[in-house]
Design an enzyme around this catalytic site. Sequence first.
Site, short mmCIF file in Angstrom:
data_model
loop_
_atom_site.label_atom_id
_atom_site.label_comp_id
_atom_site.label_asym_id
_atom_site.label_seq_id
_atom_site.Cartn_x
_atom_site.Cartn_y
_atom_site.Cartn_z
N GLU A 90 -7.27 -44.74 28.10
CA GLU A 90 -8.66 -44.86 27.68
C GLU A 90 -8.91 -46.21 27.03
O GLU A 90 -8.00 -46.79 26.43
CB GLU A 90 -9.00 -43.73 26.69
CG GLU A 90 -9.01 -42.38 27.38
CD GLU A 90 -9.44 -41.23 26.48
OE1 GLU A 90 -9.43 -41.39 25.25
OE2 GLU A 90 -9.79 -40.17 27.03
N CYS A 103 -11.78 -51.68 22.30
CA CYS A 103 -10.54 -51.10 21.79
C CYS A 103 -9.63 -50.87 23.01
O CYS A 103 -9.95 -50.11 23.91
CB CYS A 103 -10.89 -49.78 21.09
SG CYS A 103 -9.48 -48.97 20.38
N CYS A 110 2.24 -42.38 23.49
CA CYS A 110 2.89 -43.10 22.39
C CYS A 110 4.06 -42.27 21.88
O CYS A 110 4.01 -41.05 21.89
CB CYS A 110 1.90 -43.34 21.26
SG CYS A 110 2.58 -44.34 19.91
N CYS A 114 2.61 -40.12 14.95
CA CYS A 114 1.85 -40.05 13.70
C CYS A 114 1.09 -38.71 13.67
O CYS A 114 0.48 -38.32 14.68
CB CYS A 114 0.86 -41.21 13.60
SG CYS A 114 1.67 -42.81 13.68
N CYS A 117 -2.75 -38.26 14.77
CA CYS A 117 -3.20 -38.97 15.96
C CYS A 117 -3.12 -38.10 17.21
O CYS A 117 -2.07 -37.52 17.51
CB CYS A 117 -2.35 -40.22 16.13
SG CYS A 117 -2.68 -41.09 17.67
N CYS A 332 -11.45 -43.32 16.09
CA CYS A 332 -10.08 -43.68 15.76
C CYS A 332 -9.17 -42.44 15.74
O CYS A 332 -9.50 -41.44 15.12
CB CYS A 332 -10.10 -44.33 14.38
SG CYS A 332 -8.61 -45.17 14.01
#
Length: 339
Positions: A90, A103, A110, A114, A117, A332
């Site tokens: 994305e 962004c 990933c 975290c 996230c 975010c």
Amino acid sequence: MLKNIYQVHPDILSAEIAKEFKSYRAKQVLDWLYKKFIYDPLDMSNLPKELKDWLIKHYNSNLPEIDLKLVSSDGTVKYRLKLNDGALIEMVIIPEDNKRTLCVSSQVGCSRNCSFCATAKMKLKRNLEVYEILGQIILASRELTPDRLTNIVFMGMGEPMDNLDNLIQSLIQLQSETGLSFSPRRITVSTCGVIPGIRKLADLGIKTKLAVSLNSAINVKRTNLMPVNAAYPLPDLKQSLLYFRRKTNFRITFEYILIPDVNMDAADLKALAAYVNDISCKVNIIPYNPSPGSPWRAPSQEEIEQFMSKAMIVKQAVTLRKSRGKDISGACGQLVAKV
Ligand code: SF4
């Protein structure tokens, strides 16, 4: 397999073209690629057929394809992109006043896990190639025409420092005067705190602003939120940031996601102030955006205001970031390449 045309530094591409054709032809090709954002040689209308054929014979010009586009009520636009192998990533365009910020993603998924996230839930599928990173910028530029992109933030899917070689090559090409000619002052690389990457950018003299996703300045708490902190704890991270600052003179931004009952009390603020007060930086406060299955809620307006009023003890510029694109899961920490 043919190399992608955006994988090649524009100076090298230019030299290759100039070996076979008049040198002004190289400039024409670079103009199409980097100023007009046209990458299919057949669409480069002022080139002779021989040069179009030569480009097709020597380079692949496939970019990621826009698979889905969602427009938020606040003007933020989230794109799902399909890569040549079918993987999905994305990118998000955030318009604000005279700024248009892209962004960018650096990985498919990933590995850093975290806890706040959504991308972490995908796990890491693979790194993005240079042309897939730059391809997002080319596609976004086409979407925005006649306006221009003004800022680029590596805050999309993935940890950029875990794809370091391709990140560095992308930054070099992005800033090249013969390429996209993007000012380093308008580029921010965001990291969860991968120290070797921070030091390498500094050692190589790569120009970029740096953002660090901090979220707690209490070591044990940060490790619970962000497993990366076990490998690269806060004191070591701080040393690497001071080093980056000394070597590059680029300011650092700390990102602090506000999560109720997790990192918003007086002890959290005191630790934050102590951590950032002796480094030239700014602190960006970001209210948490829950994604489906998230264990935490978003902070209320009152909780945010209370935190901000007490944040006076932080002797640095502290700003509250407006959350953008929440209604399209483009805010975010919400990017997961599915809707
Ligand atoms: S916040 Fe960044 S580093 Fe952490 S899991 Fe998400 S994408 Fe990876």
